[in-house]
Design a protein around this motif. Structure first.
Motif, PDB file in Angstrom:
ATOM      1  N   ILE A   1     120.777-104.471 -36.040  1.00 24.03           N
ATOM      2  CA  ILE A   1     120.014-105.016 -35.304  1.00 24.03           C
ATOM      3  C   ILE A   1     118.855-105.488 -36.326  1.00 24.03           C
ATOM      4  N   LYS A   2     118.588-106.911 -35.884  1.00 18.07           N
ATOM      5  CA  LYS A   2     117.428-107.433 -36.898  1.00 18.07           C
ATOM      6  C   LYS A   2     116.192-107.536 -36.202  1.00 18.07           C
ATOM      7  N   VAL A   3     115.145-107.346 -36.787  1.00 18.02           N
ATOM      8  CA  VAL A   3     113.853-107.300 -36.039  1.00 18.02           C
ATOM      9  C   VAL A   3     112.798-108.039 -36.958  1.00 18.02           C
ATOM     10  N   ALA A   4     111.958-108.971 -36.277  1.00 16.52           N
ATOM     11  CA  ALA A   4     111.053-109.508 -36.996  1.00 16.52           C
ATOM     12  C   ALA A   4     109.508-108.817 -36.635  1.00 16.52           C
ATOM     13  N   ALA A   5     109.009-108.183 -37.811  1.00 21.60           N
ATOM     14  CA  ALA A   5     107.852-107.403 -37.414  1.00 21.60           C
ATOM     15  C   ALA A   5     106.964-107.328 -38.783  1.00 21.60           C
ATOM     16  N   ASP A   6     105.598-107.086 -38.613  1.00 17.08           N
ATOM     17  CA  ASP A   6     104.868-107.497 -39.989  1.00 17.08           C
ATOM     18  C   ASP A   6     104.639-106.129 -40.244  1.00 17.08           C
ATOM     19  N   VAL A   7     105.497-105.652 -41.165  1.00 18.46           N
ATOM     20  CA  VAL A   7     105.307-104.176 -41.950  1.00 18.46           C
ATOM     21  C   VAL A   7     104.840-104.295 -43.236  1.00 18.46           C
ATOM     22  N   ALA A   8     104.588-103.292 -43.880  1.00 21.67           N
ATOM     23  CA  ALA A   8     103.893-103.017 -45.108  1.00 21.67           C
ATOM     24  C   ALA A   8     105.068-103.301 -46.059  1.00 21.67           C
ATOM     25  N   PRO A   9     104.790-103.530 -47.297  1.00 19.41           N
ATOM     26  CA  PRO A   9     105.695-103.829 -48.515  1.00 19.41           C
ATOM     27  C   PRO A   9     106.567-102.609 -48.689  1.00 19.41           C
ATOM     28  N   PHE A  10     107.646-102.530 -48.992  1.00 19.30           N
ATOM     29  CA  PHE A  10     108.523-101.402 -49.048  1.00 19.30           C
ATOM     30  C   PHE A  10     109.415-101.540 -50.258  1.00 19.30           C
ATOM     31  N   GLN A  11     109.870-100.285 -50.739  1.00 15.98           N
ATOM     32  CA  GLN A  11     110.844-100.321 -51.871  1.00 15.98           C
ATOM     33  C   GLN A  11     112.257-100.182 -51.271  1.00 15.98           C
ATOM     34  N   ALA A  12     113.301-101.125 -51.867  1.00 10.15           N
ATOM     35  CA  ALA A  12     114.636-100.982 -51.298  1.00 10.15           C
ATOM     36  C   ALA A  12     115.280 -99.546 -51.583  1.00 10.15           C
ATOM     37  N   GLY A  13     115.576 -99.196 -50.545  1.00  7.65           N
ATOM     38  CA  GLY A  13     116.114 -97.922 -50.230  1.00  7.65           C
ATOM     39  C   GLY A  13     115.278 -96.712 -49.461  1.00  7.65           C
ATOM     40  N   GLN A  14     114.205 -97.374 -49.230  1.00 11.84           N
ATOM     41  CA  GLN A  14     113.322 -96.430 -48.485  1.00 11.84           C
ATOM     42  C   GLN A  14     113.559 -96.754 -46.879  1.00 11.84           C
ATOM     43  N   PHE A  15     113.018 -95.986 -46.103  1.00 12.90           N
ATOM     44  CA  PHE A  15     113.310 -95.796 -44.727  1.00 12.90           C
ATOM     45  C   PHE A  15     112.115 -95.661 -43.799  1.00 12.90           C
ATOM     46  N   THR A  16     112.059 -96.310 -42.523  1.00 14.57           N
ATOM     47  CA  THR A  16     110.882 -96.288 -41.858  1.00 14.57           C
ATOM     48  C   THR A  16     111.090 -95.817 -40.551  1.00 14.57           C
ATOM     49  N   LYS A  17     110.629 -95.752 -39.502  1.00 14.99           N
ATOM     50  CA  LYS A  17     110.943 -95.457 -37.993  1.00 14.99           C
ATOM     51  C   LYS A  17     110.871 -96.337 -36.951  1.00 14.99           C
ATOM     52  N   LEU A  18     111.891 -96.342 -35.945  1.00 18.56           N
ATOM     53  CA  LEU A  18     111.615 -97.314 -34.946  1.00 18.56           C
ATOM     54  C   LEU A  18     111.608 -96.494 -33.803  1.00 18.56           C
ATOM     55  N   ALA A  19     110.918 -96.834 -32.570  1.00 14.09           N
ATOM     56  CA  ALA A  19     110.528 -96.206 -31.604  1.00 14.09           C
ATOM     57  C   ALA A  19     110.515 -96.966 -30.430  1.00 14.09           C
ATOM     58  N   MET A  20     110.973 -96.419 -29.229  1.00 15.33           N
ATOM     59  CA  MET A  20     110.899 -97.051 -27.957  1.00 15.33           C
ATOM     60  C   MET A  20     110.536 -95.903 -26.853  1.00 15.33           C
ATOM     61  N   THR A  21     109.921 -96.464 -25.675  1.00  7.84           N
ATOM     62  CA  THR A  21     109.529 -95.510 -24.734  1.00  7.84           C
ATOM     63  C   THR A  21     110.925 -95.745 -23.570  1.00  7.84           C
ATOM     64  N   ILE A  22     111.470 -94.607 -23.453  1.00 10.04           N
ATOM     65  CA  ILE A  22     112.688 -94.374 -22.672  1.00 10.04           C
ATOM     66  C   ILE A  22     112.427 -93.434 -21.352  1.00 10.04           C
ATOM     67  N   GLY A  23     112.428 -94.031 -20.260  1.00 11.10           N
ATOM     68  CA  GLY A  23     112.004 -93.292 -19.187  1.00 11.10           C
ATOM     69  C   GLY A  23     110.412 -92.917 -19.307  1.00 11.10           C
ATOM     70  N   ASP A  24     109.848 -91.945 -19.268  1.00  9.93           N
ATOM     71  CA  ASP A  24     108.394 -91.639 -19.527  1.00  9.93           C
ATOM     72  C   ASP A  24     108.175 -90.900 -20.954  1.00  9.93           C
ATOM     73  N   LYS A  25     109.078 -91.062 -21.746  1.00  7.03           N
ATOM     74  CA  LYS A  25     108.890 -90.329 -23.140  1.00  7.03           C
ATOM     75  C   LYS A  25     108.879 -91.557 -24.308  1.00  7.03           C
ATOM     76  N   ARG A  26     108.167 -91.428 -25.458  1.00 11.26           N
ATOM     77  CA  ARG A  26     108.111 -92.308 -26.239  1.00 11.26           C
ATOM     78  C   ARG A  26     109.127 -91.490 -27.369  1.00 11.26           C
ATOM     79  N   ILE A  27     110.121 -92.067 -28.033  1.00 12.66           N
ATOM     80  CA  ILE A  27     110.903 -91.625 -28.962  1.00 12.66           C
ATOM     81  C   ILE A  27     110.988 -92.204 -30.254  1.00 12.66           C
ATOM     82  N   ALA A  28     110.943 -91.663 -31.238  1.00 11.26           N
ATOM     83  CA  ALA A  28     110.978 -92.222 -32.515  1.00 11.26           C
ATOM     84  C   ALA A  28     111.995 -91.644 -33.427  1.00 11.26           C
ATOM     85  N   ARG A  29     112.756 -92.316 -34.372  1.00 15.39           N
ATOM     86  CA  ARG A  29     113.665 -91.842 -35.295  1.00 15.39           C
ATOM     87  C   ARG A  29     113.593 -92.683 -36.530  1.00 15.39           C
TER      88      ARG A  29
END
Length: 246
Positions: free
Chosen positions: A22-50
């Motif tokens: 997936i490709k995402v347009a989002a205004d995130v802070a600068p990062f270094q190649a090799g780093q990770f972040t988290k994605l989150a969605m609300t599924i049902g009544d719960k907010r889940i992040a990975r």
């Protein structure tokens, strides 16, 4: 407290029935190649992040993530249904130390990945800082089936552009169309990896960056330590850097 920003899906690409980007347009802070972040969605009544690694280079305006559909996965059950224009939350600040900036300078760099763990290494290759730091760079990607060997156009282009770069695919559950068959730990123990590169053994002046399945990461790091390589720390430079965010 984590800061989250809203992102919009700009592209979804299915490589196989279970692997997708997936490709995402989002205004995130600068990062270094090799780093990770988290994605989150609300599924049902719960907010889940990975946590997911960036595949794109830091300079790229569109964020890219390489994902696998996990059976019973709480977040991937929502991710697989995303379409262009849908919204997703992205943690603004990246994390992780599997970066060139954190790696010691050695003769040869081994980037060893299983499955979608290749993501941070694609970001590092695209970023470009790697080419001035290491004389030889090897990307080893272990997958179950030949069809799981994705991003081939990107990898082949970099092989043509940079003579110091070598790509070695490993396929575990069928005969490989190219590369070697077997698990990375078995191929190192049997010295097949060294033989593939016309070496008697893995060079002492090596650094290993490892990302992927937690069991693979753990087993490979332990194996390399039995061969005389040490874990890398800021306070004590070594030979092995790992990323685990499961």
């Amino acid at each position: 407290m984590s800061q989250w920003v809203s992102g919009k899906i700009t592209e979804v690409n299915w490589w196989t029935p279970t692997l997708f980007t997936i490709k995402v347009a989002a205004d995130v802070a600068p990062f270094q190649a090799g780093q990770f972040t988290k994605l989150a969605m609300t599924i049902g009544d719960k907010r889940i992040a990975r946590a997911y690694s960036y595949v794109n280079a830091p300079k790229d305006p569109v964020l890219e993530f390489y994902l696998t559909e996990v059976e019973g996965g709480k977040l991937t059950s929502g991710l697989v249904d995303l379409s262009v224009g849908d919204s997703i939350e992205v943690e603004a600040k990246a994390n992780g130390f599997l970066t060139i900036e954190e790696s010691p300078k050695r003769e040869i760099l081994w980037m060893i990945a299983s499955g979608t763990g290749i993501g941070p290494f694609l970001s590092i290759l695209a970023d470009g800082k790697i080419w001035d730091k290491y004389k030889q760079i090897v990307l080893i990607h272990s997958v179950r089936f030949n069809t799981d060997l994705t991003y081939q156009d990107f990898i082949n282009a970099h092989q043509k552009l940079f003579k110091q770069f070598t790509y070695l695919p490993l396929v575990t559950r069928e005969m490989p169309e190219k590369g070697l068959q077997g698990r990375i730990t078995d191929l190192i123990q049997s010295n097949e990896i060294a033989k593939y590169f016309n070496q008697e053994r893995l060079p002492e002046d090596s650094h290993f960056m490892i990302c992927g399945n937690p069991d693979m990461v753990k087993d490979l790091a332990q194996l390399l330590q039995t061969l005389g390589y040490s874990r890398h720390r800021r306070s004590e430079p070594g030979h092995i850097s790992v990323e685990q965010y499961w």
